[in-house]
Write an enzyme that holds these catalytic residues in place. Structure first.
Site, PDB file in Angstrom:
ATOM      1  CE  LYS A 149       0.167  14.872  22.663  1.00  0.00           C
ATOM      2  NZ  LYS A 149       0.806  14.634  21.361  1.00  0.00           N
TER       3      LYS A 149
ATOM      4  NE  ARG B  33       7.142  13.170  17.664  1.00  0.00           N
ATOM      5  CZ  ARG B  33       6.076  13.847  18.113  1.00  0.00           C
ATOM      6  NH1 ARG B  33       6.240  14.966  18.805  1.00  0.00           N
ATOM      7  NH2 ARG B  33       4.860  13.440  17.858  1.00  0.00           N
TER       8      ARG B  33
ATOM      9  CE1 TYR C  37      13.229  30.155  50.951  1.00  0.00           C
ATOM     10  CE2 TYR C  37      11.971  29.477  49.023  1.00  0.00           C
ATOM     11  CZ  TYR C  37      12.266  29.354  50.368  1.00  0.00           C
ATOM     12  OH  TYR C  37      11.608  28.443  51.130  1.00  0.00           O
TER      13      TYR C  37
ATOM     14  CG  MET D 189       8.054  23.255  45.744  1.00  0.00           C
ATOM     15  SD  MET D 189       8.570  21.933  46.840  1.00  0.00           S
ATOM     16  CE  MET D 189      10.320  21.924  46.583  1.00  0.00           C
TER      17      MET D 189
HETATM   18  C1  LIG Z   1       0.103  15.353  20.297  1.00  0.00           C
HETATM   19  C2  LIG Z   1      -0.175  14.808  18.971  1.00  0.00           C
HETATM   20  C3  LIG Z   1      -1.289  15.280  18.229  1.00  0.00           C
HETATM   21  C4  LIG Z   1      -2.122  16.459  18.647  1.00  0.00           C
HETATM   22  O1  LIG Z   1      -1.490  17.671  18.216  1.00  0.00           O
HETATM   23  P1  LIG Z   1      -2.158  19.089  18.451  1.00  0.00           P
HETATM   24  O2  LIG Z   1      -1.212  20.050  17.817  1.00  0.00           O
HETATM   25  O3  LIG Z   1      -2.248  19.287  19.915  1.00  0.00           O
HETATM   26  O4  LIG Z   1      -3.494  19.059  17.815  1.00  0.00           O
HETATM   27  C5  LIG Z   1      -1.592  14.618  17.048  1.00  0.00           C
HETATM   28  N1  LIG Z   1      -0.836  13.588  16.601  1.00  0.00           N
HETATM   29  C6  LIG Z   1       0.254  13.148  17.274  1.00  0.00           C
HETATM   30  C7  LIG Z   1       1.049  12.027  16.707  1.00  0.00           C
HETATM   31  C8  LIG Z   1       0.634  13.752  18.465  1.00  0.00           C
HETATM   32  O5  LIG Z   1       1.727  13.327  19.109  1.00  0.00           O
END
Ligand SMILES: *Cc1c(COP(=O)(O)O)cnc(C)c1O
Length: 368
Positions: free
Chosen positions: A38, A136, A264, A313
């Site tokens: 991701k 979550r 700045y 920036m």
């Molecule tokens: C991002 C994520 C991971 C990876 O976590 P790391 O600490 O980077 O290894 C695993 N499972 C879920 C559900 C995540 O959102």
């Protein structure tokens, strides 16, 4: 490694392979590996990294959002891709592109089944996520009845895996809480499996979970940050190699008199006759403004050069008064020695945020 002549993020795939293999030594050979790619593979490059992971025979990939999965499919990635946080607006695309959604609530389950039926799907692979304490995303244990009822009404989807996520796998002070999460996941998943009548696979651990809770590996582990070189502990960092090095160059050097200001709002005032370097990287590239006014530094020919004044920036100015260097020289923002984690600590954040902040306009260069 050739010297940088502009701002680049260098990705070392050899280091990546090392991390992948190190993490593999921590789990049984029968346990599948899912790589989390991701956020552009933690700020590196999701496509290149996913292609390389396929060469390394990864079993699964995961992204947060549907669009990230679509970009991987567009690039020819064939591995199964779990979408951790999908939205109903993308469900049709998810099915069209053979992405596998995490279903995490009654609303999401209902909505996905509607789309799967409309698209005439049979046993479309989905993943059921349970909340065991992170609060979550995820079904609650009390939703099991509802899930079973819903699944019994349709043949359009099939549960491929059941999973949960640890809230504090890197924090050994929370060991008791984590063990409770693991127990709770075992109980909930066993109940769901017994009522399903078939056996989806199970997974629960992220990187720190892999390292700290072998009892929670189940059938698959999900590695993110570890692949990119960080283990959330001094001990594990020694075994892993940061894959990304953020480099830039000195565009211009100025000699300034005592009392002159830099940048700045005149935020920095020279304390004497000083030498400054202007670097083509700013807050739009991922250098948080919080690094201004001495809170962050870069490395110029191995020496620490503090960021002076406000982060612009597209630029920062650094103090190089006592550093032997010239215009065009390479500078290092973070890398293997001066890590993103150390830099992160200066402004009270974590490696994850520093890595993923490197913006898309920074060129990525790959080293095999
Ligand atoms: C991002 C994520 C991971 C990876 O976590 P790391 O600490 O980077 O290894 C695993 N499972 C879920 C559900 C995540 O959102």
């Amino acid at each position: 490694m050739p010297k940088a002549n502009e701002t680049v993020l260098e990705i070392d795939l050899k280091a990546f392979k090392h991390n992948f293999e190190y993490l593999k030594t921590k789990v049984d050979a029968s346990v599948k590996s899912l790589a989390v790619v991701k956020a552009f593979a933690y700020g590196s490059d999701a496509i290149e990294v996913a292609k390389y992971l396929e060469e390394l025979n990864v079993d699964y990939l995961a992204v947060a959002y549907a669009q990230e999965g679509i970009a991987l499919r567009d690039a020819g990635i064939k591995s199964p891709i779990l979408v951790l946080h999908p939205q109903p607006t993308n469900f049709k695309l998810i099915v069209e592109r053979c992405l596998e959604p995490s279903l995490y609530s009654p609303r999401i389950l209902k909505s996905f089944v509607e789309v799967a039926e409309k698209e005439n799907q049979k046993e479309y692979p989905i993943h059921i996520k349970f909340n065991t304490g992170l609060n979550r995303l995820g079904f609650w244990e009390s939703d099991v009845d509802h899930i079973i009822k819903h699944l019994n009404k349709t043949t359009s989807i099939k549960v491929k895996s059941i999973f949960s996520h640890l809230a504090a796998s890197e924090d050994l002070n929370e060991r008791e809480f984590t063990l409770n999460q693991i127990q709770s996941f075992k109980k909930i998943s066993e109940e769901l499996i017994s009522r399903l009548g078939y056996q989806p696979f199970r997974h629960m651990t992220n990187t720190s979970g892999i390292l700290n809770y072998p009892e929670a590996h189940f059938d698959m582990v999900r590695t993110g940050i570890g692949l990119y070189g960080f283990g959330n502990s001094v001990k594990e960092n020694k075994h892993l190699k940061p894959i990304a090095t953020l480099k830039s160059v000195i565009s211009q050097i100025h000699m300034i008199e005592k009392g002159e200001s830099v940048g700045y709002n005149r935020a920095y005032k020279s304390l004497g006759f000083e030498k400054t370097a202007t670097i083509p990287i700013g807050h739009a590239d991922g250098i948080n403004r919080a690094y201004g006014n001495g809170n962050g530094h870069i490395f110029v020919n191995g020496k620490k050069a503090p960021i002076i004044g406000n982060v612009c920036m597209d630029m920062i100015m650094v103090n190089i008064t006592n550093i032997d260097c010239k215009e065009g020289d390479e500078v290092i923002v973070f890398g293997k020695e001066h890590t993103a984690e150390t830099l992160a600590e200066n402004i009270g954040t974590i490696s994850y945020e520093i890595l993923t902040a490197v913006s898309q306009r920074v060129k990525r260069v790959f080293r095999r």
